[in-house]
Design a protein around this motif. Structure first.
Motif, PDB file in Angstrom:
ATOM      1  N   LEU A 147      12.396  18.115  -7.678  1.00 47.16           N
ATOM      2  CA  LEU A 147      11.537  17.492  -8.691  1.00 47.16           C
ATOM      3  C   LEU A 147      11.404  18.385  -9.915  1.00 47.16           C
ATOM      4  N   ASN A 148      11.292  17.742 -11.064  1.00 45.77           N
ATOM      5  CA  ASN A 148      11.063  18.470 -12.303  1.00 45.77           C
ATOM      6  C   ASN A 148       9.948  17.787 -13.086  1.00 45.77           C
ATOM      7  N   ALA A 149       9.544  18.409 -14.162  1.00 47.87           N
ATOM      8  CA  ALA A 149       8.383  17.920 -14.918  1.00 47.87           C
ATOM      9  C   ALA A 149       8.601  16.502 -15.434  1.00 47.87           C
ATOM     10  N   GLU A 150       9.839  16.138 -15.697  1.00 47.68           N
ATOM     11  CA  GLU A 150      10.133  14.792 -16.203  1.00 47.68           C
ATOM     12  C   GLU A 150       9.916  13.711 -15.150  1.00 47.68           C
ATOM     13  N   ASP A 151       9.741  14.113 -13.909  1.00 48.65           N
ATOM     14  CA  ASP A 151       9.465  13.146 -12.842  1.00 48.65           C
ATOM     15  C   ASP A 151       7.979  12.827 -12.737  1.00 48.65           C
ATOM     16  N   THR A 152       7.161  13.527 -13.491  1.00 46.14           N
ATOM     17  CA  THR A 152       5.729  13.255 -13.481  1.00 46.14           C
ATOM     18  C   THR A 152       5.453  11.848 -13.994  1.00 46.14           C
ATOM     19  N   ALA A 153       4.768  11.061 -13.180  1.00 48.03           N
ATOM     20  CA  ALA A 153       4.496   9.664 -13.533  1.00 48.03           C
ATOM     21  C   ALA A 153       3.654   9.034 -12.435  1.00 48.03           C
ATOM     22  N   GLN A 178       0.070   8.664  -8.054  1.00 44.84           N
ATOM     23  CA  GLN A 178       0.387   9.661  -9.073  1.00 44.84           C
ATOM     24  C   GLN A 178       1.227  10.783  -8.480  1.00 44.84           C
ATOM     25  N   VAL A 179       2.284  11.111  -9.185  1.00 39.90           N
ATOM     26  CA  VAL A 179       3.097  12.291  -8.867  1.00 39.90           C
ATOM     27  C   VAL A 179       3.041  13.207 -10.071  1.00 39.90           C
ATOM     28  N   PHE A 180       2.633  14.445  -9.825  1.00 37.40           N
ATOM     29  CA  PHE A 180       2.544  15.422 -10.902  1.00 37.40           C
ATOM     30  C   PHE A 180       3.366  16.641 -10.505  1.00 37.40           C
ATOM     31  N   VAL A 181       4.336  16.969 -11.347  1.00 35.68           N
ATOM     32  CA  VAL A 181       5.210  18.106 -11.080  1.00 35.68           C
ATOM     33  C   VAL A 181       4.883  19.205 -12.072  1.00 35.68           C
ATOM     34  N   SER A 182       4.449  20.333 -11.551  1.00 37.03           N
ATOM     35  CA  SER A 182       4.102  21.453 -12.422  1.00 37.03           C
ATOM     36  C   SER A 182       5.315  22.346 -12.634  1.00 37.03           C
ATOM     37  N   VAL A 190       0.850  -1.177   0.000  1.00 35.13           N
ATOM     38  CA  VAL A 190       0.000   0.000   0.000  1.00 35.13           C
ATOM     39  C   VAL A 190       0.890   1.233   0.000  1.00 35.13           C
ATOM     40  N   GLU A 191       0.660   2.093  -0.982  1.00 36.08           N
ATOM     41  CA  GLU A 191       1.498   3.280  -1.163  1.00 36.08           C
ATOM     42  C   GLU A 191       0.777   4.529  -0.688  1.00 36.08           C
ATOM     43  N   PHE A 192       1.568   5.484  -0.247  1.00 37.49           N
ATOM     44  CA  PHE A 192       1.053   6.790   0.143  1.00 37.49           C
ATOM     45  C   PHE A 192       2.037   7.856  -0.307  1.00 37.49           C
ATOM     46  N   GLY A 193       1.516   9.076  -0.481  1.00 37.85           N
ATOM     47  CA  GLY A 193       2.420  10.202  -0.601  1.00 37.85           C
ATOM     48  C   GLY A 193       2.483  10.897  -1.938  1.00 37.85           C
ATOM     49  N   GLY A 194       1.787  10.411  -2.934  1.00 36.62           N
ATOM     50  CA  GLY A 194       1.807  11.104  -4.214  1.00 36.62           C
ATOM     51  C   GLY A 194       1.030  12.404  -4.136  1.00 36.62           C
ATOM     52  N   GLY A 195       1.094  13.167  -5.224  1.00 31.08           N
ATOM     53  CA  GLY A 195       0.345  14.406  -5.277  1.00 31.08           C
ATOM     54  C   GLY A 195       0.932  15.374  -6.273  1.00 31.08           C
ATOM     55  N   LEU A 196       0.510  16.614  -6.127  1.00 32.92           N
ATOM     56  CA  LEU A 196       0.929  17.690  -7.019  1.00 32.92           C
ATOM     57  C   LEU A 196       1.969  18.548  -6.311  1.00 32.92           C
ATOM     58  N   VAL A 197       3.055  18.824  -7.010  1.00 34.75           N
ATOM     59  CA  VAL A 197       4.109  19.648  -6.433  1.00 34.75           C
ATOM     60  C   VAL A 197       4.700  20.537  -7.515  1.00 34.75           C
ATOM     61  N   GLN A 198       5.188  21.680  -7.139  1.00 34.92           N
ATOM     62  CA  GLN A 198       5.829  22.574  -8.100  1.00 34.92           C
ATOM     63  C   GLN A 198       7.256  22.111  -8.384  1.00 34.92           C
ATOM     64  N   ALA A 199       7.738  22.436  -9.552  1.00 31.82           N
ATOM     65  CA  ALA A 199       9.120  22.110  -9.895  1.00 31.82           C
ATOM     66  C   ALA A 199      10.066  22.673  -8.843  1.00 31.82           C
ATOM     67  N   GLY A 200      11.034  21.856  -8.482  1.00 34.24           N
ATOM     68  CA  GLY A 200      11.973  22.241  -7.434  1.00 34.24           C
ATOM     69  C   GLY A 200      11.556  21.777  -6.054  1.00 34.24           C
ATOM     70  N   GLY A 201      10.334  21.313  -5.947  1.00 37.79           N
ATOM     71  CA  GLY A 201       9.821  20.879  -4.663  1.00 37.79           C
ATOM     72  C   GLY A 201      10.172  19.449  -4.325  1.00 37.79           C
ATOM     73  N   SER A 202       9.612  18.965  -3.226  1.00 31.33           N
ATOM     74  CA  SER A 202       9.906  17.628  -2.714  1.00 31.33           C
ATOM     75  C   SER A 202       8.626  16.880  -2.383  1.00 31.33           C
ATOM     76  N   LEU A 203       8.718  15.581  -2.465  1.00 31.33           N
ATOM     77  CA  LEU A 203       7.665  14.689  -2.018  1.00 31.33           C
ATOM     78  C   LEU A 203       8.312  13.456  -1.400  1.00 31.33           C
ATOM     79  N   ARG A 204       7.578  12.827  -0.503  1.00 28.26           N
ATOM     80  CA  ARG A 204       8.040  11.573   0.086  1.00 28.26           C
ATOM     81  C   ARG A 204       6.968  10.518  -0.105  1.00 28.26           C
ATOM     82  N   LEU A 205       7.347   9.444  -0.759  1.00 29.58           N
ATOM     83  CA  LEU A 205       6.445   8.326  -0.941  1.00 29.58           C
ATOM     84  C   LEU A 205       6.756   7.258   0.101  1.00 29.58           C
ATOM     85  N   SER A 206       5.725   6.545   0.513  1.00 28.97           N
ATOM     86  CA  SER A 206       5.935   5.417   1.401  1.00 28.97           C
ATOM     87  C   SER A 206       5.141   4.220   0.904  1.00 28.97           C
ATOM     88  N   CYS A 207       5.606   3.057   1.269  1.00 30.05           N
ATOM     89  CA  CYS A 207       4.959   1.815   0.858  1.00 30.05           C
ATOM     90  C   CYS A 207       5.086   0.827   2.003  1.00 30.05           C
TER      91      CYS A 207
END
Length: 117
Positions: free
Chosen positions: A85-91, A112-116, A5-22
């Motif tokens: 993060l950058n736009a190419e990390d969107t996936a 889903q991770v979306f980098v704007s 079970v995964e958690f932590g995706g979302g929308l973030v601006q370029a240059g930002g950070s996210l942490r995923l967990s599983c």
């Protein structure tokens, strides 16, 4: 049946950070090499990072120096810290567990991770 079970995706601006967990259930965590994969629209699913039970890691070249994979063996959880993060990390990011004894793979549902930009 091993469940991830995964958690932590979302929308973030370029240059930002996210942490995923599983978090893994119904599995012997000590036999699992854990990994994160990602799949962008129209592309194949590729390895992002992987970590063995003993803590050995490897990363895709595109994320080296920006992403860090770690695991808490007491909590049956693996993390992916994503910085710069950058736009190419969107996936869609998928957690993977590979049982080194049975040679079976298990997958999470994806987050889903979306980098704007």
């Amino acid at each position: 049946q091993v469940q991830l079970v995964e958690f932590g995706g979302g929308l973030v601006q370029a240059g930002g950070s996210l942490r995923l967990s599983c978090t893994v259930s119904n599995g012997i965590f000590s036999r699992l090499t854990m990994g994160w994969y990602r799949q962008a629209p129209g592309k194949q699913r590729d390895l992002v990072a992987r970590i063995t039970y003993g803590g050995n890691t490897n990363y895709a070249d595109s994320v080296k120096g920006r992403f860090t994979i770690s695991r808490d063996n007491a909590e049956n959880t693996v993390y992916l810290q994503m910085n710069s993060l950058n736009a190419e990390d969107t996936a869609v990011y998928y957690c993977n567990a590979y049982n080194i004894g049975t040679l079976r793979n298990y997958w999470g549902q994806g987050t889903q991770v979306f980098v704007s930009s």
